[in-house]
Design a protein around this motif. Structure first.
Motif, mmCIF file in Angstrom:
data_model
loop_
_atom_site.group_PDB
_atom_site.id
_atom_site.type_symbol
_atom_site.label_atom_id
_atom_site.label_comp_id
_atom_site.label_asym_id
_atom_site.label_seq_id
_atom_site.Cartn_x
_atom_site.Cartn_y
_atom_site.Cartn_z
ATOM 1 N N TRP A 167 -2.603 3.329 9.973
ATOM 2 C CA TRP A 167 -2.882 3.762 8.347
ATOM 3 C C TRP A 167 -1.311 4.486 7.846
ATOM 4 O O TRP A 167 -0.790 3.808 7.108
ATOM 5 C CB TRP A 167 -3.693 5.030 8.316
ATOM 6 C CG TRP A 167 -3.578 5.483 7.081
ATOM 7 C CD1 TRP A 167 -3.635 5.859 5.670
ATOM 8 C CD2 TRP A 167 -2.625 7.340 7.199
ATOM 9 N NE1 TRP A 167 -3.665 6.270 4.840
ATOM 10 C CE2 TRP A 167 -2.397 7.629 5.742
ATOM 11 C CE3 TRP A 167 -2.363 7.888 8.069
ATOM 12 C CZ2 TRP A 167 -1.913 8.932 5.355
ATOM 13 C CZ3 TRP A 167 -1.022 8.845 7.953
ATOM 14 C CH2 TRP A 167 -1.444 10.258 6.144
ATOM 15 N N ALA A 168 -0.928 4.662 9.607
ATOM 16 C CA ALA A 168 0.765 4.740 8.653
ATOM 17 C C ALA A 168 1.941 4.091 8.510
ATOM 18 O O ALA A 168 2.942 3.582 7.909
ATOM 19 C CB ALA A 168 1.545 6.217 10.060
ATOM 20 N N ALA A 169 1.971 2.656 9.750
ATOM 21 C CA ALA A 169 2.399 1.826 9.306
ATOM 22 C C ALA A 169 1.806 1.386 7.371
ATOM 23 O O ALA A 169 3.516 0.932 7.118
ATOM 24 C CB ALA A 169 1.946 0.612 10.306
ATOM 25 N N GLY A 170 0.842 0.990 7.577
ATOM 26 C CA GLY A 170 0.182 0.586 6.104
ATOM 27 C C GLY A 170 0.883 1.509 5.328
ATOM 28 O O GLY A 170 1.218 0.701 4.245
ATOM 29 N N SER A 171 1.176 3.235 5.005
ATOM 30 C CA SER A 171 1.908 3.455 4.141
ATOM 31 C C SER A 171 3.192 3.041 3.635
ATOM 32 O O SER A 171 3.309 3.218 2.508
ATOM 33 C CB SER A 171 1.106 5.039 4.543
ATOM 34 O OG SER A 171 0.323 5.575 4.689
ATOM 35 N N CYS A 172 3.783 2.924 4.942
ATOM 36 C CA CYS A 172 4.822 2.239 5.109
ATOM 37 C C CYS A 172 5.073 1.136 5.010
ATOM 38 O O CYS A 172 6.813 0.305 4.723
ATOM 39 C CB CYS A 172 5.658 3.050 6.494
ATOM 40 S SG CYS A 172 5.780 4.835 5.999
ATOM 41 N N ALA A 173 4.325 0.675 4.767
ATOM 42 C CA ALA A 173 4.108 -1.571 4.614
ATOM 43 C C ALA A 173 5.182 -2.297 5.235
ATOM 44 O O ALA A 173 6.271 -3.121 4.720
ATOM 45 C CB ALA A 173 5.029 -1.190 2.631
ATOM 46 N N VAL A 174 4.732 -1.455 6.601
ATOM 47 C CA VAL A 174 5.200 -2.119 7.460
ATOM 48 C C VAL A 174 4.528 -2.946 8.438
ATOM 49 O O VAL A 174 3.221 -2.010 8.530
ATOM 50 C CB VAL A 174 6.450 -1.474 8.206
ATOM 51 C CG1 VAL A 174 7.293 -1.243 7.226
ATOM 52 C CG2 VAL A 174 6.409 -0.566 8.563
ATOM 53 N N ALA A 175 4.642 -3.346 9.208
ATOM 54 C CA ALA A 175 3.677 -4.705 10.483
ATOM 55 C C ALA A 175 3.936 -2.947 11.716
ATOM 56 O O ALA A 175 4.663 -2.224 11.869
ATOM 57 C CB ALA A 175 3.709 -5.579 11.183
ATOM 58 N N PRO A 176 2.907 -2.918 12.524
ATOM 59 C CA PRO A 176 2.745 -1.785 13.164
ATOM 60 C C PRO A 176 3.948 -2.300 14.499
ATOM 61 O O PRO A 176 4.927 -1.098 15.093
ATOM 62 C CB PRO A 176 1.436 -2.120 14.459
ATOM 63 C CG PRO A 176 0.539 -2.724 13.282
ATOM 64 C CD PRO A 176 1.331 -3.520 12.633
#
Length: 225
Positions: free
Chosen positions: A156-165
């Protein structure tokens, strides 16, 4: 998990203990007539309570878990416990935090915070330390009703920052947090703050150093994609 890591685009920092000093909470406990060593017990039991809820499918807020842990380990009444919990809004960054964040942002790396703690605590601490401009955003997994180290929190955090994990790193002074991040595909970075060593039962952290500055050095030294 891949062993080869590249320099992250975003570095997420754990909040309690990693970035912010819990000394005000310890002081509030002492003011309420408790031993200063009680904080370590209460904090550990808070995490145990939250993680047990996570595993059993029951969610509750960090503030509720902290209150339950304090009630289990002290004779403080509800009003006194609320006073201790309010001290989380008085936290300030450890002295090594500002230079670490400045080095990352100067290198063009985005910085965020990631906690399962109460929303507003990270923001208040960053403001008290005068380093709010160095942090792009503060994320609390209360937004998705979960606790670290659940895989969904890091994704979720990665998605919120629009980056791949794999383009995000998680810096934490807690081995269990780094373990969770690495299982989710993030780059894990650990340094000792209250833990003397990284738990040997986990896979080794991708990055480890004796201090926060060393972790930043190691992250910046990773090859670019």
């Amino acid at each position: 998990m891949p062993t080869a890591r590249t320099r992250p685009e975003v570095v997420a920092f754990d909040v309690n203990e990693t970035l912010l000093d819990l000394a005000p909470v310890r002081a509030a406990l002492v003011e309420a007539g408790q031993e200063p060593g009680l904080l370590a017990t209460v904090f550990a039991r808070t995490l145990l309570t939250g993680m047990a809820g996570l595993v059993s499918g029951t969610w509750f807020r960090f503030r509720e878990a902290f209150d339950a842990a304090l009630a289990q380990t002290s004779e403080l009444d509800a009003g006194q416990r609320a006073g201790v919990a309010a001290a989380f809004l008085e936290l300030a960054p450890h002295p090594d935090v500002e230079p670490a964040l400045r080095r990352l942002t100067a290198a063009g790396i985005r910085v965020v915070t990631l906690t399962h703690g109460t929303p507003g605590v990270a923001e208040a601490g960053l403001e008290r330390g005068g380093i709010t401009p160095l942090v792009e955003r503060s994320l609390s997994s209360e937004a998705i009703r979960s606790w670290k180290p659940a895989r969904e929190v890091y994704l979720w955090a990665a998605g919120s920052c629009a980056v791949a994990p794999e383009r995000m790193a998680l810096v934490a002074a807690h081995g269990w947090d780094v373990q969770g991040a690495q299982v989710a595909g993030l780059t894990g970075a650990w340094f000792p703050r209250t833990e003397r060593s990284y738990p040997a039962v986990y896979a080794a952290p991708h990055v480890a150093a004796a201090a926060l500055a060393g972790v930043v050095d190691a992250l910046l030294a990773l090859p670019t994609a």
